[in-house]
Every structure is written in C-alpha cells, then in structure tokens.
Design a protein around this motif. Structure first.
Motif, PDB file in Angstrom:
ATOM      1  N   VAL A  21       0.725  -1.363   0.118  1.00  0.00           N
ATOM      2  CA  VAL A  21       0.182  -0.024   0.003  1.00  0.00           C
ATOM      3  C   VAL A  21       0.791   1.318  -0.022  1.00  0.00           C
ATOM      4  CG1 VAL A  21      -1.719   1.241   1.316  1.00  0.00           C
ATOM      5  CG2 VAL A  21      -2.043  -1.015   1.064  1.00  0.00           C
ATOM      6  N   SER A  22       1.883   1.004   0.785  1.00  0.00           N
ATOM      7  CA  SER A  22       2.801   2.364   0.704  1.00  0.00           C
ATOM      8  C   SER A  22       3.540   2.711  -0.523  1.00  0.00           C
ATOM      9  CB  SER A  22       3.996   2.070   1.807  1.00  0.00           C
ATOM     10  OG  SER A  22       3.522   2.228   3.236  1.00  0.00           O
ATOM     11  N   VAL A  23       4.039   1.383  -1.246  1.00  0.00           N
ATOM     12  CA  VAL A  23       4.601   1.712  -2.470  1.00  0.00           C
ATOM     13  C   VAL A  23       3.493   2.017  -3.617  1.00  0.00           C
ATOM     14  CG1 VAL A  23       5.389   0.294  -4.430  1.00  0.00           C
ATOM     15  CG2 VAL A  23       6.207  -0.268  -2.052  1.00  0.00           C
ATOM     16  N   ALA A  24       2.332   1.536  -3.473  1.00  0.00           N
ATOM     17  CA  ALA A  24       1.180   2.154  -4.219  1.00  0.00           C
ATOM     18  C   ALA A  24       0.930   3.661  -4.197  1.00  0.00           C
ATOM     19  CB  ALA A  24      -0.097   1.350  -3.951  1.00  0.00           C
ATOM     20  N   GLU A  25       0.969   4.356  -2.905  1.00  0.00           N
ATOM     21  CA  GLU A  25       0.730   5.605  -2.692  1.00  0.00           C
ATOM     22  C   GLU A  25       1.963   6.300  -3.165  1.00  0.00           C
ATOM     23  OE1 GLU A  25       0.163   5.420   1.755  1.00  0.00           O
ATOM     24  OE2 GLU A  25      -1.871   4.705   1.483  1.00  0.00           O
ATOM     25  N   LYS A  26       3.155   5.822  -3.017  1.00  0.00           N
ATOM     26  CA  LYS A  26       4.170   6.546  -3.445  1.00  0.00           C
ATOM     27  C   LYS A  26       4.278   6.749  -4.877  1.00  0.00           C
ATOM     28  CE  LYS A  26       9.303   6.346  -3.108  1.00  0.00           C
ATOM     29  NZ  LYS A  26       9.436   7.808  -3.010  1.00  0.00           N
ATOM     30  N   GLU A  29       1.723   9.107  -6.160  1.00  0.00           N
ATOM     31  CA  GLU A  29       2.481  10.653  -6.034  1.00  0.00           C
ATOM     32  C   GLU A  29       3.382  11.092  -7.062  1.00  0.00           C
ATOM     33  OE1 GLU A  29       4.222  10.814  -2.059  1.00  0.00           O
ATOM     34  OE2 GLU A  29       2.371  10.250  -1.031  1.00  0.00           O
ATOM     35  N   ASP A  30       4.265  10.045  -7.659  1.00  0.00           N
ATOM     36  CA  ASP A  30       5.130  10.254  -8.313  1.00  0.00           C
ATOM     37  C   ASP A  30       5.479   8.976  -9.242  1.00  0.00           C
ATOM     38  OD1 ASP A  30       7.396  11.382  -9.725  1.00  0.00           O
ATOM     39  OD2 ASP A  30       8.732  11.465  -8.051  1.00  0.00           O
ATOM     40  N   PRO A  31       4.620   8.844 -10.136  1.00  0.00           N
ATOM     41  CA  PRO A  31       4.867   7.378 -11.052  1.00  0.00           C
ATOM     42  C   PRO A  31       6.245   7.348 -11.594  1.00  0.00           C
ATOM     43  CG  PRO A  31       2.703   8.631 -11.360  1.00  0.00           C
ATOM     44  CD  PRO A  31       3.617   9.447 -10.671  1.00  0.00           C
ATOM     45  N   GLN A  71      11.457   4.666   3.271  1.00  0.00           N
ATOM     46  CA  GLN A  71      10.311   5.401   2.627  1.00  0.00           C
ATOM     47  C   GLN A  71       9.001   4.306   2.836  1.00  0.00           C
ATOM     48  OE1 GLN A  71      10.916   7.168  -1.074  1.00  0.00           O
ATOM     49  NE2 GLN A  71      13.224   7.348  -0.552  1.00  0.00           N
ATOM     50  N   VAL A  72       9.151   3.385   2.534  1.00  0.00           N
ATOM     51  CA  VAL A  72       7.839   2.464   2.214  1.00  0.00           C
ATOM     52  C   VAL A  72       7.614   1.301   3.379  1.00  0.00           C
ATOM     53  CG1 VAL A  72       7.579   3.228  -0.101  1.00  0.00           C
ATOM     54  CG2 VAL A  72       8.697   0.876   0.444  1.00  0.00           C
ATOM     55  N   ALA A  73       8.819   0.836   4.176  1.00  0.00           N
ATOM     56  CA  ALA A  73       8.657  -0.144   4.958  1.00  0.00           C
ATOM     57  C   ALA A  73       9.384  -0.131   6.336  1.00  0.00           C
ATOM     58  CB  ALA A  73       9.290  -1.486   3.820  1.00  0.00           C
TER      59      ALA A  73
END
Length: 112
Positions: A21-26, A29-31, A71-73
């Motif tokens: 989910v954190s990766v998807a949100e990132k 924000e900035d594909p 950042q994500v984990a």
C-alpha cells in the motif's frame, strides 16, 4: 506460523500488505520518479552482479534500497509489540522442539 521441514514459516502477509500500500501511494504521488528509482536500482544490481559484491555498484544499490525501504517499509523492521514478543518466542520454541515420528519406538526400545 507453521513448522516446515527445516524450521518455521512466519506469515508476514499483513506487514507486506502495508508495504505494498505504501509503494502504491508513492507511485500515485510520483509515478515516473518511482519507476526511475527502481530502474536505477535494477541497473546497479546488474552492474553489481558483474563487478562483485564489494563493488561501488553493490554499495550504491544497497544505499538506494535502504532509502526506499525507509520510505515504504519502516526500514524493513517488522514490529512485534508487548505480549506478542513472548507469544512469538513460545511459538518458535514449540515449532523447533523435536517431536517423535509416528511409529517410532522410545529410545532404547528394540523392535520385536
């Protein structure tokens, strides 16, 4: 958690769900930034494979991966809180305690 032939399998699917989910949100924000970051890590990984584990590419890859994990984990740390620490330890102890094989005689007992 389940016993395996060589140890135990720890279910971290809930934690991985949060990471994804954190990766998807990132990505939302900035594909392009995320794609560029992952491509650079892949290129560094390929270079490290060719140059060796102590190369500049390997060290740079590891720094980039660590930054992304932070950042994500949560820096890759799986939190275990309170009484769950003791429960985890007890479950691991239970899983690694040798169990008799069905049909196996007690030590010293000869088969007839």
């Amino acid at each position: 958690m389940d016993a395996t032939p060589s140890g135990a399998g720890l279910d971290v699917s809930h934690w991985l769900h949060s990471v994804l989910v954190s990766v998807a949100e990132k990505v939302a924000e900035d594909p392009q930034g995320v794609v560029d970051e992952l491509v650079e890590i892949a290129e560094l990984s390929a270079s490290a494979a060719a140059q060796g584990s102590d190369s500049h590419a390997a060290h740079e890859r590891d720094v980039r991966v660590q930054d992304l994990m932070e950042q994500v984990a949560g820096a890759g740390v799986l939190p275990v809180y309170g009484t769950q620490v003791a429960a985890l330890a007890e479950r691991l102890r239970t899983l690694v305690t040798p169990r008799p094989v069905p049909g196996q005689r007690a030590e010293g007992g000869a088969a007839a």
